[in-house]
Design an enzyme around this catalytic site. Structure first.
Site, mmCIF file in Angstrom:
data_model
loop_
_atom_site.group_PDB
_atom_site.id
_atom_site.type_symbol
_atom_site.label_atom_id
_atom_site.label_comp_id
_atom_site.label_asym_id
_atom_site.label_seq_id
_atom_site.Cartn_x
_atom_site.Cartn_y
_atom_site.Cartn_z
ATOM 1 N N PRO A 1 0.842 -1.203 0.000
ATOM 2 C CA PRO A 1 0.000 0.000 0.000
ATOM 3 C C PRO A 1 0.880 1.257 0.000
ATOM 4 O O PRO A 1 2.074 1.187 0.290
ATOM 5 C CB PRO A 1 -0.761 -0.088 1.320
ATOM 6 C CG PRO A 1 -0.395 -1.389 1.942
ATOM 7 C CD PRO A 1 0.859 -1.870 1.307
ATOM 8 N N ALA A 2 0.280 2.413 -0.296
ATOM 9 C CA ALA A 2 1.008 3.685 -0.235
ATOM 10 C C ALA A 2 1.351 4.000 1.222
ATOM 11 O O ALA A 2 0.532 3.785 2.117
ATOM 12 C CB ALA A 2 0.147 4.792 -0.825
ATOM 13 N N SER B 1 -17.237 5.506 -12.476
ATOM 14 C CA SER B 1 -16.559 4.292 -11.983
ATOM 15 C C SER B 1 -17.597 3.294 -11.488
ATOM 16 O O SER B 1 -18.523 3.661 -10.769
ATOM 17 C CB SER B 1 -15.622 4.646 -10.832
ATOM 18 O OG SER B 1 -14.680 5.586 -11.263
ATOM 19 N N CYS C 1 -7.665 10.203 -10.284
ATOM 20 C CA CYS C 1 -7.168 10.117 -11.661
ATOM 21 C C CYS C 1 -8.278 10.427 -12.652
ATOM 22 O O CYS C 1 -8.019 10.822 -13.775
ATOM 23 C CB CYS C 1 -6.621 8.717 -11.904
ATOM 24 S SG CYS C 1 -7.827 7.463 -11.477
ATOM 25 N N GLU D 1 -2.366 1.438 -14.045
ATOM 26 C CA GLU D 1 -3.441 2.446 -13.993
ATOM 27 C C GLU D 1 -2.773 3.744 -13.581
ATOM 28 O O GLU D 1 -2.401 3.910 -12.414
ATOM 29 C CB GLU D 1 -4.510 2.043 -12.967
ATOM 30 C CG GLU D 1 -5.271 0.777 -13.306
ATOM 31 C CD GLU D 1 -6.311 0.980 -14.401
ATOM 32 O OE1 GLU D 1 -6.476 2.112 -14.893
ATOM 33 O OE2 GLU D 1 -6.942 -0.022 -14.781
ATOM 34 N N LEU D 2 -2.582 4.669 -14.525
ATOM 35 C CA LEU D 2 -1.722 5.829 -14.252
ATOM 36 C C LEU D 2 -2.523 7.131 -14.216
ATOM 37 O O LEU D 2 -3.706 7.117 -13.931
ATOM 38 C CB LEU D 2 -0.601 5.858 -15.299
ATOM 39 C CG LEU D 2 0.160 4.528 -15.442
ATOM 40 C CD1 LEU D 2 1.213 4.618 -16.524
ATOM 41 C CD2 LEU D 2 0.786 4.105 -14.119
HETATM 42 P P1 NAD Z 1 2.747 7.388 -6.749
HETATM 43 O O1 NAD Z 1 3.137 6.952 -8.110
HETATM 44 O O2 NAD Z 1 3.621 8.366 -6.046
HETATM 45 O O3 NAD Z 1 2.626 6.141 -5.775
HETATM 46 C C1 NAD Z 1 1.798 5.024 -6.061
HETATM 47 C C2 NAD Z 1 2.361 3.814 -5.359
HETATM 48 O O4 NAD Z 1 3.645 3.532 -5.899
HETATM 49 C C3 NAD Z 1 2.573 3.992 -3.861
HETATM 50 O O5 NAD Z 1 2.309 2.767 -3.208
HETATM 51 C C4 NAD Z 1 4.049 4.336 -3.764
HETATM 52 O O6 NAD Z 1 4.606 3.989 -2.526
HETATM 53 C C5 NAD Z 1 4.594 3.454 -4.872
HETATM 54 N N1 NAD Z 1 5.884 3.909 -5.402
HETATM 55 C C6 NAD Z 1 6.367 5.168 -5.468
HETATM 56 N N2 NAD Z 1 7.600 5.147 -6.001
HETATM 57 C C7 NAD Z 1 7.897 3.858 -6.281
HETATM 58 C C8 NAD Z 1 9.025 3.189 -6.849
HETATM 59 N N3 NAD Z 1 10.111 3.853 -7.240
HETATM 60 N N4 NAD Z 1 8.973 1.854 -6.981
HETATM 61 C C9 NAD Z 1 7.880 1.164 -6.598
HETATM 62 N N5 NAD Z 1 6.782 1.722 -6.058
HETATM 63 C C10 NAD Z 1 6.791 3.060 -5.911
HETATM 64 O O7 NAD Z 1 1.248 7.910 -6.877
HETATM 65 P P2 NAD Z 1 0.329 8.479 -5.734
HETATM 66 O O8 NAD Z 1 0.782 9.890 -5.461
HETATM 67 O O9 NAD Z 1 0.216 7.526 -4.595
HETATM 68 O O10 NAD Z 1 -1.100 8.488 -6.454
HETATM 69 C C11 NAD Z 1 -1.511 9.513 -7.266
HETATM 70 C C12 NAD Z 1 -1.363 9.133 -8.723
HETATM 71 O O11 NAD Z 1 -2.039 7.913 -8.968
HETATM 72 C C13 NAD Z 1 -1.990 10.133 -9.665
HETATM 73 O O12 NAD Z 1 -1.174 10.321 -10.787
HETATM 74 C C14 NAD Z 1 -3.285 9.457 -10.070
HETATM 75 O O13 NAD Z 1 -3.802 9.876 -11.308
HETATM 76 C C15 NAD Z 1 -2.881 8.042 -10.089
HETATM 77 N N6 NAD Z 1 -4.053 7.170 -9.939
HETATM 78 C C16 NAD Z 1 -4.461 6.466 -11.028
HETATM 79 C C17 NAD Z 1 -5.582 5.665 -10.931
HETATM 80 C C18 NAD Z 1 -6.059 4.885 -12.113
HETATM 81 O O14 NAD Z 1 -6.823 3.966 -11.917
HETATM 82 N N7 NAD Z 1 -5.633 5.193 -13.324
HETATM 83 C C19 NAD Z 1 -6.278 5.576 -9.719
HETATM 84 C C20 NAD Z 1 -5.832 6.313 -8.630
HETATM 85 C C21 NAD Z 1 -4.699 7.105 -8.758
#
Ligand code: NAD
Length: 501
Positions: free
Chosen positions: A195-196, A461, A304, A270-271
């Site tokens: 998880p985050a 959604s 997102c 999912e970005l």
């Molecule tokens: P983030 O990319 O910073 O983090 C997402 C997850 O990746 C977290 O668990 C984080 O700990 C992990 N992470 C970060 N750096 C990493 C690395 N180097 N290696 C492996 N894991 C790593 O994103 P966020 O700030 O938590 O979320 C916001 C983003 O997510 C926005 O861009 C949003 O659009 C996107 N999002 C997309 C969807 C979708 O379904 N398309 C849904 C929700 C959020």
């Protein structure tokens, strides 16, 4: 997810403390909650107050590998488990999440900041993935057919892809976990969930709920950590891992895609998004304003799918902007546990400062803040619901994810121009169209490059729908009948003519 204020009384501090005390703080590995191998921990904060809510074990690279060991050991038996058994575990998990809905909602409000009414909406949405995939589990059909030559036979079956790494973002702490865990369980995959670090408490509590629902040890392992790459790095190199499913930002997704290439891993991403919200001159403007508030303000704009660019026909732009600004200006900002709140804080100070920098740059370039336009003074990371008019078409705020309660409005004069503006983005996740003309809606939907399109709807959604994007918004789909396919491989068996000639 409703933006209406919660009707229940404010939550007592005793209730918050007793719920937080019931959340497991360890790593879940092989069915046991344990400390990190180096004893390390990290704190989780309340973004409305900045106070520490809980301290969790912080997984090391060794812990991540131990979690994959457990997932690998559990995989073979789990893949052979009867679909009906897996379905019933998911169904029990759905029932338990609904039974514990108030706990899940409060946890999300505490660690993420969203108002309680919205958090309850996320419980309903997130739980539905458990129920939907419990129903999909027993219906993952293969096929049997005769070759076109008429002699041999073709048998096609689906098998679980194998151990998966699931990485989730902070903005929808329950739904992003259930959207991955439920189809993985349905397909018969084992998992390591990371998880985050900003919002891990909901996942910890969800994992505990999955165990209560009867999920066998080792099927779901949870490694919360302050070092995301410390967890993902060794796992992406390990040949026992067969899939990575990531939801988060586009830059991190790209990095993971490169790392996943080493072992040619199945990859679902999912970005980010930059959703256009297009209001044509024949739209029902009141419905468009209502949809605009929902599409913009769900999760304080930290979604997102959030409408990021309001493209409005020049002939109705003034009236739309006036009504939209009035609706946004009437929203109440505050801690999510307060029943009067309909807009919570942003996730941290950096997020609030980034939003304000985009607003300031747009105003410097000629945009007008019709309502809002500034951070809210005092504790927590609050930002005023904001509508910007006259935003220049080349303003930075139209080109990137705002991730905050800010709505930039710009105008167009022809359908072709609206389509061109909508497509002028490297993202292609959600989009919203408002018009009374169904032919126009269908025509525009065919020409815009987005994975999801809402017709006269600000929230689209749904667990039964395939969620996902094109271009740099990602790969693969979550939910719908497509969701389970992300967790299976297809095996073809060629059978010699059973008649022997
Ligand atoms: P983030 O990319 O910073 O983090 C997402 C997850 O990746 C977290 O668990 C984080 O700990 C992990 N992470 C970060 N750096 C990493 C690395 N180097 N290696 C492996 N894991 C790593 O994103 P966020 O700030 O938590 O979320 C916001 C983003 O997510 C926005 O861009 C949003 O659009 C996107 N999002 C997309 C969807 C979708 O379904 N398309 C849904 C929700 C959020």
């Amino acid at each position: 997810m409703s933006l209406a204020p919660s009707l229940s009384p404010a939550v007592s501090s005793e209730r918050e403390a007793s719920l937080l005390a019931s959340v497991p703080t360890g790593l879940l590995i092989g069915g046991e909650w344990r400390d990190a191998s180096d004893g390390g921990t990290f704190d989780v904060h309340d973004p409305a107050t900045g106070k520490v809510l809980a301290t969790l074990a912080s997984a090391t690279s060794e812990d991540a590998v131990a979690a994959l060991d457990a997932a690998d050991v559990a995989q073979a038996a789990w893949a052979r488990t009867a679909p009906r058994v897996r379905a019933e575990i998911l169904r029990r998990a759905f029932d338990l999440v609904i039974e514990r809905a108030e706990d899940f909602a409060l946890l999300m409000t505490l660690e993420m900041g969203k108002p309680l009414a919205e958090a309850r909406g996320e419980v309903t949405y997130g739980a539905e993935f458990l129920r939907w995939f419990s129903e999909e589990t027993a219906r993952d059909y293969g096929r049997y057919l005769t070759t076109p030559e008429g002699k041999n036979k073709i048998l096609v079956q689906h098998k679980p892809v194998g151990p998966c790494l699931l990485i989730t973002p902070w903005n929808f702490p329950l739904a992003m976990a259930t959207r991955k865990v439920a189809p993985a369980v349905a397909a018969g995959c084992t998992m390591v969930l990371k998880p985050a670090k900003l919002t891990p408490l909901t996942s910890q509590y969800f994992a505990h709920t999955m165990i209560d629902a009867g999920l066998p040890a080792g099927v779901l392992n949870v490694v919360s950590s302050s070092s995301a790459s410390g967890v993902s790095g060794p796992l992406l190199k390990d040949s026992r891992l067969r899939k990575v499913s990531f939801t988060g930002s586009t830059p991190v997704g790209k990095r993971l895609m490169v790392d996943a290439a080493q072992n040619v891993l199945r990859t679902s991403l999912e970005l980010g998004g930059n959703a256009p919200f297009i209001v044509f001159e024949d739209a029902d403007l009141d419905a468009a304003v209502e949809g605009a508030v929902a599409a913009k303000m769900r999760n304080m704009g930290e979604a997102c799918t959030a409408a990021n660019r309001f493209l409005v026909h020049a002939s109705v732009a003034q009236e739309f902007t006036r009504k939209f600004a009035a609706a946004m200006g009437a929203l109440t900002t505050g801690r999510g546990t307060d029943p009067n709140t309909n807009v919570g804080p942003l996730i941290d100070a950096g997020a609030r400062d980034d939003v304000h920098a985009l607003v300031s740059a747009a105003v410097d370039a000629g945009a007008v803040a019709v309502t809002g336009g500034a951070p809210v003074d005092g504790a927590g990371y609050f930002y005023q619901p904001t509508v910007l008019a006259d935003v220049p078409k080349d303003a930075a705020i139209l080109g990137q994810e705002i991730f905050g309660p800010v709505a930039p409005v710009t105008t167009f004069t022809t359908e072709e121009e609206a389509i061109k503006l909508a497509n002028a983005s490297e993202y292609g996740l959600a989009s919203y169209l408002y018009s009374r003309d169904l032919n126009r809606l269908l025509r525009v939907a065919e020409q815009i490059e987005f994975g999801m399109v809402g017709f006269n709807a600000g929230v689209i959604s749904n667990a039964a729908a395939p969620f996902g994007g094109v271009k740099q918004s990602g790969l693969g789909r979550e939910g719908g009948s497509e969701g389970i396919a992300e967790y299976t491989t297809t095996q073809y068996i060629g059978i010699a003519n059973p008649y022997g000639s």
